[in-house]
Write a protein that holds these residues in place. Structure first.
Motif, PDB file in Angstrom:
ATOM      1  N   VAL A 223     110.392 -58.929  51.799  1.00 62.12           N
ATOM      2  CA  VAL A 223     110.492 -58.479  53.189  1.00 62.12           C
ATOM      3  C   VAL A 223     110.204 -59.643  54.129  1.00 62.12           C
ATOM      4  CG1 VAL A 223     109.533 -56.926  54.931  1.00 62.12           C
ATOM      5  CG2 VAL A 223     109.883 -56.113  52.587  1.00 62.12           C
ATOM      6  N   LYS A 227     110.011 -57.913  59.725  1.00 62.94           N
ATOM      7  CA  LYS A 227     109.908 -56.504  59.318  1.00 62.94           C
ATOM      8  C   LYS A 227     108.471 -56.122  58.964  1.00 62.94           C
ATOM      9  CE  LYS A 227     114.261 -55.341  59.621  1.00 62.94           C
ATOM     10  NZ  LYS A 227     114.762 -56.603  60.199  1.00 62.94           N
ATOM     11  N   THR A 235     107.294 -52.452  59.335  1.00 66.29           N
ATOM     12  CA  THR A 235     107.941 -51.674  60.381  1.00 66.29           C
ATOM     13  C   THR A 235     108.695 -50.521  59.714  1.00 66.29           C
ATOM     14  OG1 THR A 235     109.844 -53.159  60.323  1.00 66.29           O
ATOM     15  CG2 THR A 235     108.119 -53.646  61.952  1.00 66.29           C
ATOM     16  N   ILE A 238     111.272 -50.322  56.485  1.00 63.07           N
ATOM     17  CA  ILE A 238     110.810 -50.647  55.133  1.00 63.07           C
ATOM     18  C   ILE A 238     110.185 -49.421  54.473  1.00 63.07           C
ATOM     19  CG2 ILE A 238     109.361 -52.178  53.751  1.00 63.07           C
ATOM     20  CD1 ILE A 238     111.758 -53.497  55.221  1.00 63.07           C
TER      21      ILE A 238
END
Length: 260
Positions: A223, A227, A235, A238
């Motif tokens: 990630v 994110k 966030t 995900i």
């Protein structure tokens, strides 16, 4: 999805996944974000905890009408956050139980009635009946196995705590055995990867060798920083990806093999 009955147990790494899945189920199986407040998954640092509990409970209403939740500031010793979600049209049930490291599971619930909807609960901490245990196994034996209707899956992870008893092999074995004794499928979720990772963060992942199902989320190490909400939380997209992964896995032949 229909006929889900999943208990999630862990800390904030698990809470936000529960909230995302509950939102999905409360919106007829969609992740439409048009009416989604930015505080829903990740609590704003300036928002008081009890305001967050009330807000998320209202967002999920009428399906999450039981939030046994209370927390003040950064005090984790007296914190409790236990949620029960029921969506009757598709008969989907979710439970979230908070467990911080070595700290005891805390609840004011009578486990025999949490399947009955009532007014939302954000209780004064003086009214809390603390489960007399520092061990995950007793929470399973005295609480999870007594939930009616009985959960199908128990998804658990202890987060990044250095002082958690889940590092002990004896405790790991007892957890899986206790769940097996009451016919609940154990699903160990590996720890999501922080933005700044350390090898010590994965010292519980041997649970994958013991649990009925290993829910391996090591892909979260890919990630990108944009994110991440902070070093350890993501966030919303995900958490939705985590739940797509979970639901796909629970619907697979792997679960059929466990039940056979």
């Amino acid at each position: 999805p229909r006929d889900l009955n999943i208990v999630f147990m862990g800390d904030s790494l698990t809470r936000y996944q529960y909230l995302d899945l509950a939102f999905f189920l409360s919106r007829n199986g969609t992740w439409d974000r048009e009416d989604h407040d930015e505080h829903f998954e990740i609590k704003d640092e300036n928002m008081p905890w009890n305001s967050f509990f009330t807000f998320t409970d209202e967002v999920l209403s009428p399906f999450e009408n039981l939030c046994d939740c209370s927390r003040f500031g950064k005090n984790k010793d007296t914190a409790r956050e236990n949620r029960y979600f029921y969506e009757p049209h598709d008969n989907n049930r979710l439970t979230f139980l908070l467990k911080f490291g070595h700290r005891p599971f805390r609840s004011s619930w009578d486990v025999s009635y949490i399947n009955e909807h009532s007014d939302s609960l954000v209780n004064d901490p003086q009214n809390v009946d603390i489960a007399q245990t520092l061990n995950w196994t007793e929470v399973i034996d005295k609480f999870v196995c007594k939930i009616i209707p009985r959960p199908t899956f128990f998804v658990f992870n202890s987060g990044l705590w250095a002082d958690d008893e889940l590092v002990e092999v004896d405790v790991q074995t007892k957890i899986v055995q206790s769940l097996s004794n009451c016919n609940i499928i154990s699903v160990y979720k590996t720890t999501t990867i922080p933005m700044i990772d350390e090898p010590k963060n994965h010292n519980r992942d041997e649970m994958c060798q013991l649990a009925d199902i290993c829910y391996n989320v090591s892909w979260t190490g890919l990630v990108t920083p944009d994110k991440h909400a902070d070093n350890v939380h993501f966030t919303p997209p995900i958490y939705s990806m985590l739940n797509i992964h979970l639901l796909s896995m629970l619907a697979s032949g792997e679960v059929l093999a466990v039940n056979s």
